[in-house]
Design a protein around this motif. Structure first.
Motif, PDB file in Angstrom:
ATOM      1  N   PRO A   1      79.413  85.731  68.005  1.00  0.00           N
ATOM      2  CA  PRO A   1      79.256  84.330  67.597  1.00  0.00           C
ATOM      3  C   PRO A   1      77.811  83.832  67.699  1.00  0.00           C
ATOM      4  O   PRO A   1      77.343  83.121  66.804  1.00  0.00           O
ATOM      5  N   SER A   2      77.097  84.198  68.768  1.00  0.00           N
ATOM      6  CA  SER A   2      75.712  83.708  68.906  1.00  0.00           C
ATOM      7  C   SER A   2      74.826  84.274  67.805  1.00  0.00           C
ATOM      8  O   SER A   2      73.968  83.577  67.255  1.00  0.00           O
TER       9      SER A   2
ATOM     10  N   ASP B   1      75.703  82.560  64.608  1.00  0.00           N
ATOM     11  CA  ASP B   1      75.250  81.176  64.604  1.00  0.00           C
ATOM     12  C   ASP B   1      73.761  81.080  64.257  1.00  0.00           C
ATOM     13  O   ASP B   1      73.349  80.254  63.450  1.00  0.00           O
TER      14      ASP B   1
ATOM     15  N   ASP C   1      73.313  81.870  60.580  1.00  0.00           N
ATOM     16  CA  ASP C   1      73.849  80.804  59.726  1.00  0.00           C
ATOM     17  C   ASP C   1      72.941  79.580  59.724  1.00  0.00           C
ATOM     18  O   ASP C   1      72.984  78.771  58.797  1.00  0.00           O
ATOM     19  N   HIS C   2      72.133  79.430  60.777  1.00  0.00           N
ATOM     20  CA  HIS C   2      71.185  78.317  60.817  1.00  0.00           C
ATOM     21  C   HIS C   2      69.798  78.736  60.349  1.00  0.00           C
ATOM     22  O   HIS C   2      68.812  78.023  60.580  1.00  0.00           O
TER      23      HIS C   2
END
Lengths: 259, 448
Positions: free
Chosen positions: B333-334, B337, B340-341
């Motif tokens: 997830p990190s 994330d 995705d940013h």
């Protein structure tokens, strides 16, 4: 090997490594720091530094500049010339399209700001490439002093002449190999003149800056250096340069340096 | 000269994946810290671009250990989602580097075929080529980690088509049933022209009775791998703090038995020991480079290639750029994330100081050249070697008494026996020795 005679390579400090005998000598009230661009002249004239102070010539040691900080910017009013005590300063212009043009690199013991005398404003930018310390000399006062000390005047003229010569060094129509060789040879000679090893030094400036200064593409500079390595003229590891065949480099550099 | 980045620091950087033969770890001043972020990564990349001859690049592509991205149920959707983000990371990371910095190596780690199909790996190679510049094919190493369990024979032509020219098998647990599969894969790979095959044995394999280990070794030698790695230990931990180290083992020398015997077995089969448990046939490039003193060792183990900057891509991937080590988030997830940013997913990192770089270079010379020339090093780094490393030399005396190293007035030389104990020798140059009085009782019979 160099104009200063055969260097004792083994014992000389590798630029920009600090050798207590060269750089850490900050000078004091009665002594110049040994990297000072004027010390030899003043010593020869028999004018020690405390004497200078009496004559109100400002020799001002500035706070260290960090990499990326400017010594002056284009258009700033010209008040002083500065001698680099430690570190490397890059001078450059930015054209209307925003493209940078590197004018030169100034090593310990060398003077920046001489090209500002005419016009009384700095005609270019000067930026610290690493941690830089400077000695600033009030120009009006040193000029006044020069009228009384012929050797100082002579020295100032010599510095200016050298500045002009350096500015046009790469203006000619020379090959990339010749330019890069000339760059390394002049760097080596200038460092040797300040007591550093002429055969081993660290390139503080990025290859983009070197390429810009030599009016070449960065890729070209790397290619030429790789070829020099293959021909055993030099050895490079990261930013560390070792000159293996100074005579070979000097031969290549002849058409640029003429000596 | 206390040089700006010395050659690849010999930090062995373990991840969650099975161990590979790599290099040693020494204590570092600070360890990886989350103060090192994307900004710091960008800075070091820019600095390395400024080198007069910037190094070529090696890309290391990592995958999560779990969850498996390829399941029967989802039809490959998760694998595709991972690839989509990986491609974004490839694109973002490529922007860090000047275009003439060619990719000379790609290492696909973590048994990618557990997660993806072989043709998806081929696609990943194409994406790399779109954003990075490949070096000429004959100079490019494309390595893929495989395991019998997740590799189908049908994958092999696709892998070779995708340009993979090295296959690495890491075996670390019971695989009796896999031996025939492994032999079949090796045969197929060779038939398709992939001739550079590594087999590494490690971990629990060394816990089995010696007769079984012996039988396993016989089977492996029958495959005639181009490189055979024997490592008892999983990799030591990452340099978290100045206290943690990979040298605990070296410092205590707890490994009791067997390695010298194993080494003799492998050598009797016609292999030579390069060091750190890495064996090759005598006509292998590594062995030749060893004789010509052109060997190097980096995060990826022994190599004959010029030093490169290592760019890690994917979950938990490690990078070694210039004098910095850094790592991506280890949890999916990190990592997702950050990407995705639009951020480079740097989780933590560190910059080695000049002392650490110098010692890394010494260890490099020790494990690759098997010798240290005090005069040459002193000249190169502007130091008095004997004075600067007086403590290390004192510690080495114990090992010299065991016949692992010969100490001469101006140089030291690792003996043939000492090659089996390189970690112990290198530990003497640990820049941050243990506070407990440097107890160092290495044992020669130790799987490095």
């Amino acid at each position: 090997m160099t104009r200063e005679g055969k260097p004792d390579v083994g014992e000389r400090a590798v630029f920009p490594q600090i050798d207590i005998n060269i750089v850490a000598d900050d000078g004091d009230d009665s002594q110049f720091c040994s990297t000072c661009a004027f010390s030899q002249v003043f010593m020869a004239e028999g004018v020690p530094k405390d004497g200078l102070r009496d004559m109100h010539v400002l020799v001002e040691h500035t706070e260290p500049l960090h990499p990326g900080e400017h010594v002056f910017r284009e258009g700033d009013p010209f008040t002083a010339i500065a001698a680099v005590r430690a570190g490397t300063v890059k001078t450059y212009l930015v054209d209307r399209q925003g493209r940078e043009q590197v004018l030169g690199f100034h090593l310990p013991g060398e003077i920046i700001g001489l090209n500002a005398i005419d016009g009384e404003r700095y005609p270019c930018n000067a930026v610290a490439l690493d941690t830089v310390t400077l000695c600033r000399f009030s120009f009006p006062k040193i000029a006044l002093l020069a009228t009384r000390l012929p050797r100082l005047q002579q020295h100032l003229f010599r510095l200016m002449s050298r500045d002009i010569g350096n500015a046009s060094m790469f203006a000619g129509d020379c090959s990339a190999d010749e330019r890069v060789a000339a760059f390394l040879v002049t760097l080596s000679r200038r460092l040797a003149a300040r007591g550093f090893s002429p055969l081993r030094f660290r390139l503080i400036m990025s290859r983009t800056d070197i390429a810009n200064y030599l009016r070449q593409a960065p890729e070209t500079v790397s290619r030429v250096l790789r070829r020099f390595e293959r021909d055993r003229l030099i050895h490079i590891s990261r930013r560390e340069v070792e000159i293996l065949d100074m005579a070979g480099l000097e031969t290549l550099a002849t058409s640029v340096l003429r000596i | 000269m206390a040089a700006y980045p010395a050659p690849s620091a010999l930090l062995q950087l373990p991840r969650h994946d099975p161990p590979r033969p790599g290099c040693l770890c020494f204590r570092t001043r600070a360890g990886l810290t989350t103060r090192f972020q994307e900004r710091e990564l960008r800075q070091i990349a820019t600095i390395t671009n400024g080198d007069p001859i910037p190094r070529p690049l090696s890309l290391c592509i990592a995958f999560p250990q779990r969850p498996l991205l390829r399941t029967a149920a989802d039809g490959g959707a998760r694998g595709n989602a991972y690839l989509t983000r990986l491609y974004r990371e490839i694109a973002m990371s490529a922007e860090l580097f000047d275009r003439d910095r060619q990719v000379e190596q790609v290492h696909v780690l973590d048994y990618a075929l557990r997660h993806l199909h072989a043709d998806q790996l081929a696609e990943a190679m194409d994406v790399i080529g779109r954003h990075y510049s490949w070096a000429a094919p004959e100079r490019t190493l494309r390595s893929v980690e495989l395991e019998p369990a997740s590799t189908r024979r049908a994958d092999i032509p696709a892998l070779v088509d995708a340009g993979f020219n090295r296959a690495v098998f890491n075996l670390d647990s019971d695989l009796d049933s896999d031996i025939p599969a492994l032999a079949g894969l090796v045969e197929d790979l060779r038939q398709h022209g992939l001739r550079n095959i590594h087999v590494n044995l490690s971990g629990r394999l060394f816990e089995q009775p010696s007769a079984e280990l012996d039988a396993l070794l016989t089977q492996m030698l029958a495959l005639r791998p181009d490189r055979l790695g024997l490592r008892r230990q999983a990799r030591p931990p990452l340099p978290e703090t100045g206290q943690q180290t990979g040298n605990e083992e070296a410092a205590t020398g707890v490994q009791p038995d067997g390695f010298e015997n194993l080494a003799q077995r492998v050598e009797a089969a016609g292999y030579v020991h390069i060091g750190l448990g890495c064996f090759t046939p005598p006509d292998n490039r590594l062995a030749l480079a060893d004789r010509q003193e052109e060997l190097r060792c980096d995060l990826l183990g022994y190599t004959t290639r010029a030093e490169s900057d290592i760019v890690g891509l994917g979950v938990g991937a490690l990078s070694h750029i210039g004098s910095c080590l850094s790592q991506n988030p280890r949890d999916l997830p990190s990592w997702e994330d950050a990407i995705d940013h639009g951020r480079l997913p740097t989780w933590r990192g560190m910059q080695l100081d000049e002392n650490e770089l110098l010692r890394a270079e010494l260890i490099q010379q020790l494990v690759c050249q098997g010798a240290l020339d005090y005069t040459a090093i002193g000249r190169q780094y502007g130091i008095d070697f004997r004075q600067r490393f007086a403590n290390a030399l004192t510690r080495l005396e114990t090992l010299a008494a065991q016949g692992l190293v010969e100490l001469h007035p101006t140089r030291l030389h690792v003996t043939v026996r000492g090659r089996l104990a390189l970690p112990a020798l290198a530990a003497c140059f640990d820049p941050h020795p243990a506070a407990d009085g440097d107890v160092l009782r290495p044992h020669i019979a130790r799987i490095p």
